[in-house]
Design an enzyme around this catalytic site. Structure first.
Site, short mmCIF file in Angstrom:
data_model
loop_
_atom_site.label_atom_id
_atom_site.label_comp_id
_atom_site.label_asym_id
_atom_site.label_seq_id
_atom_site.Cartn_x
_atom_site.Cartn_y
_atom_site.Cartn_z
N SER A 22 0.83 -1.21 0.00
CA SER A 22 0.00 0.00 0.00
C SER A 22 0.86 1.26 0.00
O SER A 22 0.34 2.37 0.01
CB SER A 22 -0.94 0.00 1.22
N THR A 154 -40.01 25.68 -10.56
CA THR A 154 -40.24 24.29 -10.17
C THR A 154 -40.38 23.54 -11.49
O THR A 154 -40.88 24.10 -12.46
CB THR A 154 -41.53 24.09 -9.33
N HIS A 155 -39.88 22.32 -11.52
CA HIS A 155 -39.86 21.53 -12.76
C HIS A 155 -39.13 22.27 -13.88
O HIS A 155 -39.43 22.07 -15.06
CB HIS A 155 -41.28 21.17 -13.23
N SER A 276 -13.51 26.25 -27.88
CA SER A 276 -13.65 25.05 -28.69
C SER A 276 -12.51 25.02 -29.70
O SER A 276 -12.06 26.06 -30.18
CB SER A 276 -15.01 25.09 -29.39
N LYS A 282 -17.15 29.84 -29.38
CA LYS A 282 -17.60 29.16 -28.15
C LYS A 282 -16.85 29.57 -26.89
O LYS A 282 -15.65 29.78 -26.89
CB LYS A 282 -17.42 27.65 -28.33
N ASN A 284 -17.20 27.78 -23.20
CA ASN A 284 -17.91 26.70 -22.50
C ASN A 284 -17.66 26.72 -20.99
O ASN A 284 -16.54 27.01 -20.56
CB ASN A 284 -17.47 25.34 -23.07
N GLU A 289 -18.91 22.14 -15.42
CA GLU A 289 -19.23 20.78 -15.91
C GLU A 289 -18.34 19.74 -15.25
O GLU A 289 -18.79 18.64 -14.89
CB GLU A 289 -19.09 20.72 -17.43
N TYR A 316 -9.71 -7.05 11.90
CA TYR A 316 -9.06 -6.49 10.72
C TYR A 316 -9.04 -7.52 9.59
O TYR A 316 -8.81 -8.71 9.81
CB TYR A 316 -7.62 -6.04 11.04
N GLN A 321 -7.54 -2.32 3.57
CA GLN A 321 -6.48 -1.47 3.00
C GLN A 321 -7.03 -0.64 1.84
O GLN A 321 -6.48 0.41 1.51
CB GLN A 321 -5.32 -2.36 2.52
N1 ARG Z 1 -1.37 -1.52 4.91
C1 ARG Z 1 -2.32 -2.04 5.82
C2 ARG Z 1 -3.67 -1.29 5.63
O1 ARG Z 1 -3.63 -0.26 5.07
C3 ARG Z 1 -1.85 -1.83 7.21
C4 ARG Z 1 -2.37 -2.84 8.18
C5 ARG Z 1 -1.75 -4.16 7.90
N2 ARG Z 1 -2.16 -5.16 8.83
C6 ARG Z 1 -2.05 -6.43 8.57
N3 ARG Z 1 -2.42 -7.25 9.49
N4 ARG Z 1 -1.66 -6.89 7.42
O2 ARG Z 1 -4.69 -1.74 6.03
#
Ligand code: ARG
Length: 459
Positions: A22, A154-155, A276, A282, A284, A289, A316, A321
């Site tokens: 991560s 309205t509408h 454009s 144009k 825009n 948007e 957990y 993650q």
């Molecule tokens: N990178 C993990 C997360 O974002 C951290 C926690 C990891 N815990 C584990 N038991 N693998 O959730």
């Protein structure tokens, strides 16, 4: 460096390693992670769980790591599994055995819950600041348009006349609710989870209150299983963000319509429009948007989070993650949308003459004509019928109601007299609506005063 090699005989597959890392996205939590670790280390030292000199060495080294990341001399290299592993590995690299004591009485499960709560609290403050800026702009523009008459819809059909101030204040209240929701969400996130360990807390005599105070939380979490498996605060935050985007998208939609030829109520400044590549004439409303479009992306984050959490067993699970990219992206998107929108709003120029002309058409005073009859004793349902017939006649003649002659009015009902003309001017229509919350100048001025009080209380 891995934090968990002991029981493993084999190596992680290279692609799997990259797949589950991560770090590419949670590296932005480095500051929260290090601050959390500093507080944890100080507490471990104070409680005599680790030697005081080790705690000192850990805190010093963590401060140096933080400064180096901040200055760019230490680059987060993305080979570690996550930001928690990266920081701990750096620590051990620098101070050896003392660093190896930091993780006593802690798990990445409570650590990541802590980091996310700290991040969400910080982002809430940032989004709130953006909302306050927008509220201020809305209010100061509204103040200058308490007598600027425009049609209310309205509408998407002209309905009754209102004022631009009244219309803008409607958005003020929408964003004020967003602000309040965020404050409420902050309270939910403001619980300190360290001490929950992996799931079943810890056998060490941790001083959770000490860590809570150090990290500026108002309370500690009350159940270790819940603390490591709870992402409600992420879902709530993303819901708040989704509602903000829903509001922004509605405002953008109106600006897009209002700036179109058919309305011509507003001009979006060149700074917030684009051209454009083929049509030289144009201009825009791209920013409006794009904000409208990005709403889908923030809703997507909310749906992603809800679906990711659905059916997860305690406590957990690695699924969780996936919370990060959703929350980060939603927060970044809303922060940038709020700031671009606010600047674009400040640069708008309103075509008040066209708004007024538009309010004169579309029989926006028909309700008031019916109300005039009611005040003369006619039952509302009958008055509605009479004015309906009158509108039909006026449409055929292609004139507004107040341009019919008294003789023509009398043909439909002999109750009419000259005073009706005064009662159905658009100015009279607006100013007669002076109940609290109505568009009359007197009511709007009171609303502005209350809104100012609110802003003063949050500034
Ligand atoms: N990178 C993990 C997360 O974002 C951290 C926690 C990891 N815990 C584990 N038991 N693998 O959730």
């Amino acid at each position: 460096m891995k934090l968990w090699g002991g029981v493993f005989l084999g190596q992680t597959d290279e692609a799997a390693g990259l797949f589950h890392s991560s770090l590419p996205f949670d590296k932005r939590l480095y500051k929260h992670d290090i601050h959390g670790s500093i507080a944890h280390a100080q507490m471990l030292g104070k409680q005599g769980i680790i030697p005081k000199p080790d705690a000192k060495a850990i805190v010093n080294a963590l401060n140096i790591i933080l400064a180096e990341i901040e200055s760019g001399t230490l680059v987060i290299d993305e080979t570690a599994e996550d930001i928690h592993s990266f920081v701990e590995a750096q620590l051990i690299l620098r101070i050896g055995d003392a660093g190896r004591r930091l993780h006593t009485g802690r798990s990445r499960n409570d650590q990541v819950a802590l980091d996310m709560r700290m991040y969400v609290k910080e982002e809430i403050a940032c989004v709130c600041a953006g909302i306050i800026d927008l509220l201020e702009s809305l209010l100061s523009t509204a103040k200058t348009h308490t007598t600027t008459i425009m049609p209310g819809f309205t509408h998407l059909q002209k309905a009754q006349p209102v004022t631009l101030a009244h219309h803008l204040l409607a958005y003020f209240h929408m964003f004020k609710r967003d602000y309040r929701r965020l404050v409420n969400c902050y309270e939910g996130a403001d619980a300190m989870p360290l001490g929950s360990g992996a799931l079943a807390s810890t056998t060490y005599p941790l001083d959770r209150e000490f860590v809570r105070k150090k990290l500026g939380f108002s309370r500690i979490t009350e159940n270790s299983l819940d603390a490591v498996s709870d992402r409600d605060f992420c879902v709530e935050f993303t819901s708040c963000l989704s509602i903000i985007m829903m509001h922004l998208s509605r405002f953008c939609e109106e600006l897009i319509l209002w700036s179109a030829d058919a309305f011509d109520f507003v001009k979006i400044s060149d700074a917030y429009a684009t051209g454009s590549s083929i049509m030289p004439q144009k201009k825009n409303p791209d920013m409006a948007e794009l904000i409208r479009g990005k709403t889908g992306r923030v809703y997507g984050s909310l749906m992603g989070l809800l679906t990711m959490m659905k059916g997860l067993p305690m406590a957990y699970n690695k699924d969780m993650q996936e919370d990060k990219e959703a929350v980060f992206d939603a927060a970044d998107t809303v922060n940038s949308c709020l700031s671009v929108f606010c600047a674009m709003f400040q640069s708008l120029s309103f075509n008040t003459e066209n708004m007024y002309k538009s309010a004169l058409g579309g029989y926006t005073n028909a309700t008031d004509a019916a109300d005039w009859l009611v005040k003369k004793g006619v039952a509302f349902r009958d008055a509605h019928e009479i004015i309906g017939r009158l509108v039909l006649y006026a449409i055929e003649k292609n004139v507004p109601l107040d341009k019919l002659t008294l003789a023509e009015l009398k043909k439909v009902s002999d109750i009419f007299d000259e005073t009706v003309f005064h009662a159905i001017s658009v100015e009279a229509c607006v100013n007669a609506r002076n109940v609290p919350g109505g568009p009359a100048e007197s009511a709007v001025l009171k609303e502005i005063k209350n809104s100012q009080k609110f802003l003063a209380s949050v500034r």
